[in-house]
Design an enzyme around this catalytic site. Sequence first.
Site, PDB file in Angstrom:
ATOM      1  CG  HIS A 160      -1.789   1.196   1.359  1.00  0.00           C
ATOM      2  ND1 HIS A 160      -3.094   1.211   0.942  1.00  0.00           N
ATOM      3  CD2 HIS A 160      -1.539   2.436   1.837  1.00  0.00           C
ATOM      4  CE1 HIS A 160      -3.617   2.418   1.159  1.00  0.00           C
ATOM      5  NE2 HIS A 160      -2.688   3.180   1.707  1.00  0.00           N
ATOM      6  CD  GLU A 161       1.481   3.600   3.772  1.00  0.00           C
ATOM      7  OE1 GLU A 161       1.638   4.680   3.176  1.00  0.00           O
ATOM      8  OE2 GLU A 161       0.455   3.340   4.444  1.00  0.00           O
ATOM      9  CG  HIS A 221       0.376   6.246  -0.677  1.00  0.00           C
ATOM     10  ND1 HIS A 221      -0.613   7.024  -1.222  1.00  0.00           N
ATOM     11  CD2 HIS A 221      -0.206   5.570   0.349  1.00  0.00           C
ATOM     12  CE1 HIS A 221      -1.751   6.828  -0.544  1.00  0.00           C
ATOM     13  NE2 HIS A 221      -1.524   5.950   0.410  1.00  0.00           N
ATOM     14  CD  GLU A 276      -5.305   5.882   0.387  1.00  0.00           C
ATOM     15  OE1 GLU A 276      -5.615   4.674   0.330  1.00  0.00           O
ATOM     16  OE2 GLU A 276      -4.322   6.296   1.010  1.00  0.00           O
TER      17      GLU A 276
END
Lengths: 500, 500
Positions: free
Chosen positions: A265-266, A269, A295
Amino acid sequence: MDMKNAIAKLKEVDDKSHAITHASALIQWDAATRAPKNSVEGRARTLSTLTGEYYMTLVNDEFNKILSYLEENKKELDYITTRKVEEYRIEYDKIAKIPVNVVKEYSEAQAKASAAWEEAKNKRDFSIFAPHLEKVIDYNKKFISYRGYTKHPYNTLLGDYERGLTTEDLDEFFSELKNTIVPLVNRINKSNVKINTEFTKKHYPSKEQDKLSKQLLHIIGFNMDSGLIAESEHPFTTNFNRNDVRITTHYFENDLLPALYSTLHEGGHAIYEQNIDEELEFTQLCGGTSMGIHESQSRFFENIVGRSYPFIEYIFPIIQKAFPENLQDVTSEDLYLAANKSELSLIRIDADELTYSLHIMIRYEIEKLLFENKILVEDLPEIWNQKYKEYMGLTPKNDAEGILQDVHWSEGLFGYFPSYALGNAYASQFKNTMEKSINIDEDLRNGNLENIRKWLYENVHKYGKLLTPKEIIKKATNEPLNAKYYTAYLEEKYSKIYDL
Amino acid sequence: MDMKNAIAKLKEVDDKSHAITHASALIQWDAATRAPKNSVEGRARTLSTLTGEYYMTLVNDEFNKILSYLEENKKELDYITTRKVEEYRIEYDKIAKIPVNVVKEYSEAQAKASAAWEEAKNKRDFSIFAPHLEKVIDYNKKFISYRGYTKHPYNTLLGDYERGLTTEDLDEFFSELKNTIVPLVNRINKSNVKINTEFTKKHYPSKEQDKLSKQLLHIIGFNMDSGLIAESEHPFTTNFNRNDVRITTHYFENDLLPALYSTLHEGGHAIYEQNIDEELEFTQLCGGTSMGIHESQSRFFENIVGRSYPFIEYIFPIIQKAFPENLQDVTSEDLYLAANKSELSLIRIDADELTYSLHIMIRYEIEKLLFENKILVEDLPEIWNQKYKEYMGLTPKNDAEGILQDVHWSEGLFGYFPSYALGNAYASQFKNTMEKSINIDEDLRNGNLENIRKWLYENVHKYGKLLTPKEIIKKATNEPLNAKYYTAYLEEKYSKIYDL
C-alpha cells in the site's frame, strides 16, 4: 512589477515553502520512527515556528500582489507556471483567512495530540487523548468559520483532500457502495466456502518480514536509491522530494499479512511520488494531485496487484522461502484465499478489500456529525462502538481497537478518510481502461510490472499536480469517476472466491 | 522602540533561529545515518535555503537596531538576556559581513562536499573530493577576507571555536605538549613492556556492540529518554535541544575498541548538552560554550573515566558477558593495557591518549599553511603523508587512511581540530580540582559516576554559554588554562604502564 521580477519572486517562494515543508516532514518522520521520548516539546515548538514561517511566506501583501500580477498576465505564462499560480492562489485563499497566531497554536496542539494519541493507544485509554482531540477539532471548526463553507461545514475540509467534493457527492457514492457491499457480505455469510488463515498467524520474525518487505518493494518498482522503509506505530508515506520518498510499516510477529499489505500500500503511494515528472521537482506541483488519486495508487498496488491471484502466484515462492517452516504445506491458492478472506472486523487497516469501505463509511458519518456539532468528543467511544455494532455486528474490546486505532484525527486530518473509498473506485476505473491495452494477469503472473507502471506513469504519475483529479480520470479513462467499475470488480472477485 | 518590544523581538529571533538550527541539524543527522543515496541534491537545496533564512533572521536592520537598543539599556537587563545580546552581537558581526548569496552558495557547496568526501573515502581516491574541498577552502578564505583578521588569517577561524584563540597561543601550547609527548614516546619505544591487543581484534558482531554501547551510555549517565544512538560513517554528536541529543558511533566487527571509546567520547559531549540548565532551553545560550570545553567533556568520559584502571575494572565483567567466547581468558588488566597501548599510528580517531595530540598538531600545521596560501589542495595528500612520516614514522597505504580520514574539512570545519588538544588539557585541569573533593578512583571502581557528573554539572554543564570558556576554567579551578596538568597526567600514567 515586471514579469521577470514576478517569476523570480515566485521561485523564491517555491524554494522557501519547499524547504519548510521538507524540514517539517522530516521532523514528523523522525518523530514517528525514532525520536526519543522527551523530544515532544522541542519538536512541537519547532514545528509551530516553521508552520508560522510557511504562513508568512505565503500570506503577505507582496506575494498577493505578485499572484495578482501573474493572474492578470496569464497569457504570457507557460502551462507549468499557470498551474503553479492557480495552486498558490488556492493555498493563499485557504490560509490567508486564518490569523498566524492561530496557525502556530494549532501546530503545537497537533504535535501534542500526536504524542497523547500514541500514549492513549498504548494504554488503551481514550481519556488521555480526548482533551487533545477536542482542541484539534475546535481548531478545525474555527478554520471552517474563518474560511466559510458551501452548504455543509464539513465540505470545506473534504475539499482540502479532493477539490470540490461535497457531502452530497459522498452520500450518493457511499449509498451506491452500500447497495453492492451489504448484500455481498450477506451472501458471503451464507456461503459454504470456509477460508483457512491459520498459517498466517504463526510466528513471523520482524527481521525476516523486513527483508521480505524490501523484496516486495523491489518487485513493484520502488526505487531504494530514492527512498527507504522504516517501522512506525502506524504505516505512512512521506516525501521530501521525488528522490527522497519514505514509507513505514509495522511488523506484527504473530501475523504475516498486515505488514505485507501495508508495505504494498505505502509502496504504491511512494511509486507515485517517485515518478512525478522531473520538470516539476522542487515546486508546489511535485506531489500527488489529490488524496483520492493518491489512494488509487496505493490501493492499486495493495489490492488490484497485491491481492490478485496471478501476483500471489508469483510472490508465493518468495514468501515461502522467507518462512519455510511456517509455509511448507501451504499453496499459493491458500495464500490467495487468506489474503482475500472477507469478514466483518474492527480494525480498518487490517480489513479486507470488500468490507474496507464500511470502515470508511463509519468514519465519514462520525466526522459529519462532529462538524454538524451533533455529538461531543467525550461520547465518541460510545458512538464509535454503536456504529461498529450496526455495520459490523461487532464491539471493540477496548479503545485501542476502537476509537483510537487511527492516527488521522491526532494529526487533524478530518475529511481525509473518504479518499480511501474514492481511491478504490478510481483504481478500478483505471484498471478497466488499462486492461484494454495490457494483459495485466499475465504480467503479474510473471512478476513483470513494467507495462503497468508505464501506464500509470503516462496516465497518472508524471502529471503530479499539473492536472486535477477530474482531468486525470477523464483523460485516462474517457469518463468521470464512476463507482460502477469498483462495484463490478467486487462482485466478480468475491462471487468467484465464495462460489456465490 | 521600548524594552517590552525589544525583548519580544529577541524572543522571536530566538524561536526562529532555533527552529532553523533544529531543522538543519536533523537533516544533517538524517543524511549521516540513513537518508537514501539520491537525496543529496534535494537536501543541499533545502539546507541552502534554511541557511539563507537563518542569515536573514539575524542580519537585518531591525534586529541590528534592537541589539543596539538592548546594548544601550544593558543596565535594565537580567544576566541571561545580557549574555544573549552579547552572543547575538558576536554572531551578527560574524555573518553580517558576508553577503547572503555567498552564504547560500557555501551551504550548497558544503552539502556536496560531504557527499563527495564519503564517496572519495569509500573509493580511497582523494581526487573525487579535491575540487569540492578546494571550493570549501576558497569560501573560507573569502569569509576571512570579508571578516578581517588580527595578525594571522587563520586566527579568525580559530576564534569561531575558541574565542580569542590565536596561532601564537597554539604554537606555544603545542610546543609544550611536544616537549612532553615526544620524549615520552621515545622512552616507550625502548620499554620492555609489550602489550597484547590480539583479543581485541577477534570477531565482535555489531549487534552485540550496539547493546554494549547502550549499557555504557547508561552507566556514564546518558539519558536515553532525551537522546539516542545510531550508526554513521564517522561518529558525531548533534543536539536539537537538551531533550533531544543524539550520538552516532561506527561498529567495526573486527575490533572491539573503536566503537567502545567513540561511544564514551560522544556520550561525554551528549551528557554536557543534556545537562545545560533548563532556564536556557531553546535559546542561543543552550549549548556548549566552546569546542574546547566540549572536547574536555568528551575526553573526560573517553579517557579520564573510560581509559582509567578502576572504570575498566568495573565495566570489564559487562564486556566479558557480551563476548564470553572472545574474552574468556582475558582480565581487566589486559583490557586496561590494550585500551592504553601507545603507538605511533595513522588514524586519529583510533589513536591512544598519548599520541593523539600529535595527530592534531599535523592538522593544525596543515590548516595554518593552507590559510597562509603556502600550499595547494592538490598537494595535500603528499604533504599529509610527509607530516605523518615526520611525526609518526608512518605512511598511509591510501587516501582513506590518510588525508580522507576525517569528516571535518568536508563540512568546512577549519580551526576546529585544535579544540581536541585543548579539550585534553581542560579535562586534566578539571580532574585535578575535582580530586580535591571526590575520590574519583573509588567512585569509578564502583561504577558510580554520580559525584563526578554532579561536579561537572555544577562547574561546567549547567552554564551552557552563560559563561565563557575562560570564566568556566577560572571559576572551576581557580586559574586559567594551563597545559601542565595534562602533561603531568600523561607522564604519570604512561610511566606506570610502560614501567619507565
